[in-house]
Design a protein around this motif. Structure first.
Motif, PDB file in Angstrom:
ATOM      1  N   ASP A 207       0.610  -1.274  -0.455  1.00 12.93           N
ATOM      2  CA  ASP A 207      -0.348  -0.372  -0.102  1.00 12.93           C
ATOM      3  C   ASP A 207       0.562   0.979   0.223  1.00 12.93           C
ATOM      4  O   ASP A 207       0.956   2.178  -0.487  1.00 12.93           O
ATOM      5  CB  ASP A 207      -0.234  -0.071   1.041  1.00 12.93           C
ATOM      6  CG  ASP A 207      -1.950  -1.503   1.186  1.00 12.93           C
ATOM      7  OD1 ASP A 207      -2.338  -1.796   0.098  1.00 12.93           O
ATOM      8  OD2 ASP A 207      -2.603  -1.335   2.014  1.00 12.93           O
ATOM      9  N   GLY A 208       1.796   1.559   0.869  1.00 11.73           N
ATOM     10  CA  GLY A 208       3.021   1.852   0.627  1.00 11.73           C
ATOM     11  C   GLY A 208       3.266   2.518  -0.431  1.00 11.73           C
ATOM     12  O   GLY A 208       3.756   3.923  -0.703  1.00 11.73           O
ATOM     13  N   GLN A 216       0.193  11.513  -5.932  1.00 14.43           N
ATOM     14  CA  GLN A 216       0.576  12.389  -4.170  1.00 14.43           C
ATOM     15  C   GLN A 216       1.621  12.114  -3.359  1.00 14.43           C
ATOM     16  O   GLN A 216       2.323  12.382  -2.398  1.00 14.43           O
ATOM     17  CB  GLN A 216      -0.976  12.134  -3.401  1.00 14.43           C
ATOM     18  CG  GLN A 216      -2.277  12.382  -3.366  1.00 14.43           C
ATOM     19  CD  GLN A 216      -3.024  11.937  -4.718  1.00 14.43           C
ATOM     20  OE1 GLN A 216      -2.551   9.850  -5.323  1.00 14.43           O
ATOM     21  NE2 GLN A 216      -4.268  11.871  -4.813  1.00 14.43           N
ATOM     22  N   GLY A 217       2.219  11.044  -4.191  1.00 11.40           N
ATOM     23  CA  GLY A 217       3.412  10.434  -3.865  1.00 11.40           C
ATOM     24  C   GLY A 217       4.950  11.127  -4.663  1.00 11.40           C
ATOM     25  O   GLY A 217       5.832  10.662  -4.264  1.00 11.40           O
TER      26      GLY A 217
END
Length: 228
Positions: A207-208, A216-217
């Motif tokens: 998930d990370g 967004q990352g």
């Protein structure tokens, strides 16, 4: 394409990127154990819907493995856009008990294999958007009896930094992640007495990583990101 994809973090990543809202149309699972790989394919296919799930049996511990690996990729008619170097090896022992064979295997799987996979993908014309090299907090801080593993994970972090600097002008993003204690089979080898239910699960790492590869990352991509 995900190496070490038959279990643990690799399988969790394959499941995460097989979700219906994932941007990938093809998921390529790579591992050395054909039986486990078939089982992993069935698990991923249940999630994947219309996405195609491919498997390639490949032992990254064998010199020259990348030749057959990419011949199979070519035979499948695939052009890779992302590579996740997840496969890992360790044989923890006291310093005086380190053997050349274990040292060579650790460096082969954890360092040479990721570098060669990326090199051959580029040589064969695969336009990579993302390269993800999975290290470990053990590569940031050494542990007793983990010398070869810690050294290999530190090496892939340094190699990733070089890749990022060299490939950035081409638009390729190189991500580095260093999971801490995570409930995988490799972790059982490193800490056999640990209760796996008390530590991070592979799905959390997946998930990370998916967040890091999202819009967004972007703000955290160009650094070694620790997951705990």
């Amino acid at each position: 394409m995900i190496t070490g994809a038959s279990r643990g973090i690799g399988l969790a990543i394959a499941q995460a990127f097989s979700q219906p809202d994932s941007e990938f149309d093809n998921i390529v699972l790579v591992a050395r154990d054909g039986k486990r790989l078939d089982e992993a394919k069935q698990e991923v296919a249940r999630i994947a819907g219309n996405k195609a799930v491919h498997t390639i049996v490949s032992d990254l511990g064998q010199p020259g493995f990348q030749n057959a690996l990419f011949e199979t990729v070519d035979a499948l008619g695939l052009k890779l856009t992302s590579i996740i170097n997840n496969a890992g090896f360790t044989a923890p022992c006291s310093y005086n008990d380190i053997t050349e064979e274990d040292l060579d295997m650790t460096l082969q799987v954890n360092v040479k294999a990721p570098i060669l996979i990326v090199r051959d993908a580029r040589r064969r014309g695969h336009k990579l958007d993302y390269i993800v090299n999975i290290s470990s907090t053990a590569g940031m801080n050494g542990r007793p009896n983990w010398t070869t593993y810690s050294a290999s994970k530190a090496a892939i972090l340094a190699a990733s930094e070089s890749m990022q600097e060299e490939f950035a002008p081409e638009g390729t993003e190189v991500l580095r992640i260093s999971p801490g204690r995570c409930a995988t089979d490799l972790r059982k080898t490193l800490a056999p007495d640990e209760d796996p239910t008390t530590i991070m699960q592979p799905s959390a790492v997946a998930d990370g990583l998916r967040f890091m590869m999202s819009d967004q990352g972007k703000i955290i991509r160009h650094q070694n990101v620790v997951f705990r």
